[in-house]
Write a protein that holds these residues in place. Structure first.
Motif, PDB file in Angstrom:
ATOM      1  N   THR A  26       0.846  -1.184   0.000  1.00 34.00           N
ATOM      2  CA  THR A  26       0.000   0.000   0.000  1.00 34.00           C
ATOM      3  C   THR A  26       0.886   1.240   0.000  1.00 34.00           C
ATOM      4  OG1 THR A  26      -1.677  -1.181   1.256  1.00 34.00           O
ATOM      5  CG2 THR A  26      -1.838   1.191   1.224  1.00 34.00           C
ATOM      6  N   VAL A  27       0.582   2.178  -0.901  1.00 35.11           N
ATOM      7  CA  VAL A  27       1.322   3.429  -0.981  1.00 35.11           C
ATOM      8  C   VAL A  27       0.343   4.579  -0.808  1.00 35.11           C
ATOM      9  CG1 VAL A  27       3.191   2.546  -2.417  1.00 35.11           C
ATOM     10  CG2 VAL A  27       1.144   3.464  -3.493  1.00 35.11           C
ATOM     11  N   LYS A  28       0.876   5.715  -0.368  1.00 41.29           N
ATOM     12  CA  LYS A  28       0.051   6.900  -0.155  1.00 41.29           C
ATOM     13  C   LYS A  28       0.288   7.860  -1.308  1.00 41.29           C
ATOM     14  CE  LYS A  28      -1.103  10.309   3.342  1.00 41.29           C
ATOM     15  NZ  LYS A  28      -0.772  10.825   4.672  1.00 41.29           N
ATOM     16  N   LEU A  29      -0.777   8.276  -1.951  1.00 43.83           N
ATOM     17  CA  LEU A  29      -0.710   9.203  -3.075  1.00 43.83           C
ATOM     18  C   LEU A  29      -1.150  10.576  -2.593  1.00 43.83           C
ATOM     19  CD1 LEU A  29      -0.458   9.750  -6.151  1.00 43.83           C
ATOM     20  CD2 LEU A  29      -2.864   9.143  -6.319  1.00 43.83           C
ATOM     21  N   ASN A  30      -0.284  11.577  -2.757  1.00 42.48           N
ATOM     22  CA  ASN A  30      -0.601  12.960  -2.400  1.00 42.48           C
ATOM     23  C   ASN A  30      -0.536  13.797  -3.668  1.00 42.48           C
ATOM     24  OD1 ASN A  30      -0.786  12.612   0.454  1.00 42.48           O
ATOM     25  ND2 ASN A  30       1.440  12.434   0.487  1.00 42.48           N
ATOM     26  N   PHE A  31      -1.662  14.407  -4.023  1.00 37.94           N
ATOM     27  CA  PHE A  31      -1.702  15.289  -5.186  1.00 37.94           C
ATOM     28  C   PHE A  31      -2.640  16.437  -4.866  1.00 37.94           C
ATOM     29  CE2 PHE A  31      -3.485  16.567  -9.325  1.00 37.94           C
ATOM     30  CZ  PHE A  31      -2.311  17.001  -9.916  1.00 37.94           C
ATOM     31  N   LEU A  32      -2.076  17.638  -4.771  1.00 41.42           N
ATOM     32  CA  LEU A  32      -2.814  18.837  -4.381  1.00 41.42           C
ATOM     33  C   LEU A  32      -3.575  18.553  -3.086  1.00 41.42           C
ATOM     34  CD1 LEU A  32      -4.044  20.032  -7.887  1.00 41.42           C
ATOM     35  CD2 LEU A  32      -2.082  20.848  -6.605  1.00 41.42           C
ATOM     36  N   PHE A  33      -4.888  18.523  -3.126  1.00 47.40           N
ATOM     37  CA  PHE A  33      -5.675  18.289  -1.915  1.00 47.40           C
ATOM     38  C   PHE A  33      -6.111  16.835  -1.784  1.00 47.40           C
ATOM     39  CE2 PHE A  33      -6.437  22.736  -3.170  1.00 47.40           C
ATOM     40  CZ  PHE A  33      -5.830  23.342  -2.083  1.00 47.40           C
ATOM     41  N   LEU A  34      -5.746  16.017  -2.724  1.00 49.99           N
ATOM     42  CA  LEU A  34      -6.148  14.619  -2.731  1.00 49.99           C
ATOM     43  C   LEU A  34      -5.122  13.775  -1.982  1.00 49.99           C
ATOM     44  CD1 LEU A  34      -7.977  12.317  -3.903  1.00 49.99           C
ATOM     45  CD2 LEU A  34      -6.370  12.233  -5.795  1.00 49.99           C
ATOM     46  N   GLN A  35      -5.584  12.990  -1.036  1.00 50.91           N
ATOM     47  CA  GLN A  35      -4.734  12.032  -0.340  1.00 50.91           C
ATOM     48  C   GLN A  35      -5.450  10.689  -0.375  1.00 50.91           C
ATOM     49  OE1 GLN A  35      -3.901  13.459   3.568  1.00 50.91           O
ATOM     50  NE2 GLN A  35      -2.625  15.138   2.842  1.00 50.91           N
ATOM     51  N   LYS A  36      -4.776   9.702  -0.953  1.00 52.94           N
ATOM     52  CA  LYS A  36      -5.411   8.398  -1.146  1.00 52.94           C
ATOM     53  C   LYS A  36      -4.381   7.310  -0.881  1.00 52.94           C
ATOM     54  CE  LYS A  36      -8.740   5.863  -3.037  1.00 52.94           C
ATOM     55  NZ  LYS A  36      -9.945   5.575  -2.370  1.00 52.94           N
ATOM     56  N   LEU A  44      -0.248   2.081 -10.445  1.00 53.74           N
ATOM     57  CA  LEU A  44       0.537   2.084 -11.679  1.00 53.74           C
ATOM     58  C   LEU A  44      -0.309   1.724 -12.889  1.00 53.74           C
ATOM     59  CD1 LEU A  44       3.848   0.429 -10.453  1.00 53.74           C
ATOM     60  CD2 LEU A  44       3.481   2.819 -11.062  1.00 53.74           C
ATOM     61  N   LEU A  45      -1.194   0.760 -12.750  1.00 56.03           N
ATOM     62  CA  LEU A  45      -2.070   0.392 -13.859  1.00 56.03           C
ATOM     63  C   LEU A  45      -3.051   1.510 -14.195  1.00 56.03           C
ATOM     64  CD1 LEU A  45      -2.752  -3.359 -13.053  1.00 56.03           C
ATOM     65  CD2 LEU A  45      -1.338  -2.439 -14.888  1.00 56.03           C
ATOM     66  N   ALA A  46      -3.535   2.232 -13.168  1.00 57.36           N
ATOM     67  CA  ALA A  46      -4.440   3.359 -13.414  1.00 57.36           C
ATOM     68  C   ALA A  46      -3.721   4.476 -14.168  1.00 57.36           C
ATOM     69  CB  ALA A  46      -4.993   3.881 -12.089  1.00 57.36           C
ATOM     70  N   PHE A  47      -2.482   4.774 -13.780  1.00 56.31           N
ATOM     71  CA  PHE A  47      -1.727   5.808 -14.481  1.00 56.31           C
ATOM     72  C   PHE A  47      -1.346   5.365 -15.887  1.00 56.31           C
ATOM     73  CE2 PHE A  47      -1.003   7.682 -10.260  1.00 56.31           C
ATOM     74  CZ  PHE A  47      -1.367   8.989 -10.552  1.00 56.31           C
ATOM     75  N   LEU A  48      -1.059   4.092 -16.078  1.00 59.93           N
ATOM     76  CA  LEU A  48      -0.783   3.575 -17.418  1.00 59.93           C
ATOM     77  C   LEU A  48      -2.005   3.742 -18.310  1.00 59.93           C
ATOM     78  CD1 LEU A  48       0.980   1.962 -19.446  1.00 59.93           C
ATOM     79  CD2 LEU A  48      -0.054  -0.089 -18.489  1.00 59.93           C
ATOM     80  N   PHE A  49      -3.170   3.370 -17.796  1.00 56.52           N
ATOM     81  CA  PHE A  49      -4.405   3.498 -18.560  1.00 56.52           C
ATOM     82  C   PHE A  49      -4.703   4.965 -18.876  1.00 56.52           C
ATOM     83  CE2 PHE A  49      -9.067   3.925 -18.730  1.00 56.52           C
ATOM     84  CZ  PHE A  49      -9.307   3.137 -19.849  1.00 56.52           C
TER      85      PHE A  49
END
Length: 76
Positions: A26-36, A44-49
């Motif tokens: 499990t990794v933590k994704l931080n982008f602007l106000f989004l934390q998931k 990785l598959l979502a970003f590839l798609f």
């Protein structure tokens, strides 16, 4: 030829399955106000798609057929 395509698809499915099972951390994704928090393989598959879709859209915009202008016809 159909057998080659079938075997190719089976190999691709096996590779994707192996990738998914080996990257379950499990990794933590931080982008602007989004934390998931999500699994690494899913991210990785979502970003590839998403990259494939963006590339497809740009290729449609760039390489779509353009109507010839009058200047282009005079050059012929």
């Amino acid at each position: 030829m159909a057998t080659f395509k079938f075997i190719s698809v089976l190999i691709l499915i096996a590779l994707v399955a192996a990738f998914t099972f080996q990257n379950t951390a499990t990794v933590k994704l931080n982008f602007l106000f989004l934390q998931k928090e999500m699994s690494l393989s899913l991210m990785l598959l979502a970003f590839l798609f998403a990259g494939m879709v963006i590339g497809w859209i740009f290729s449609l915009l760039i390489f779509r057929k353009k109507e010839p202008r009058n200047d282009d016809l005079k050059a012929l």
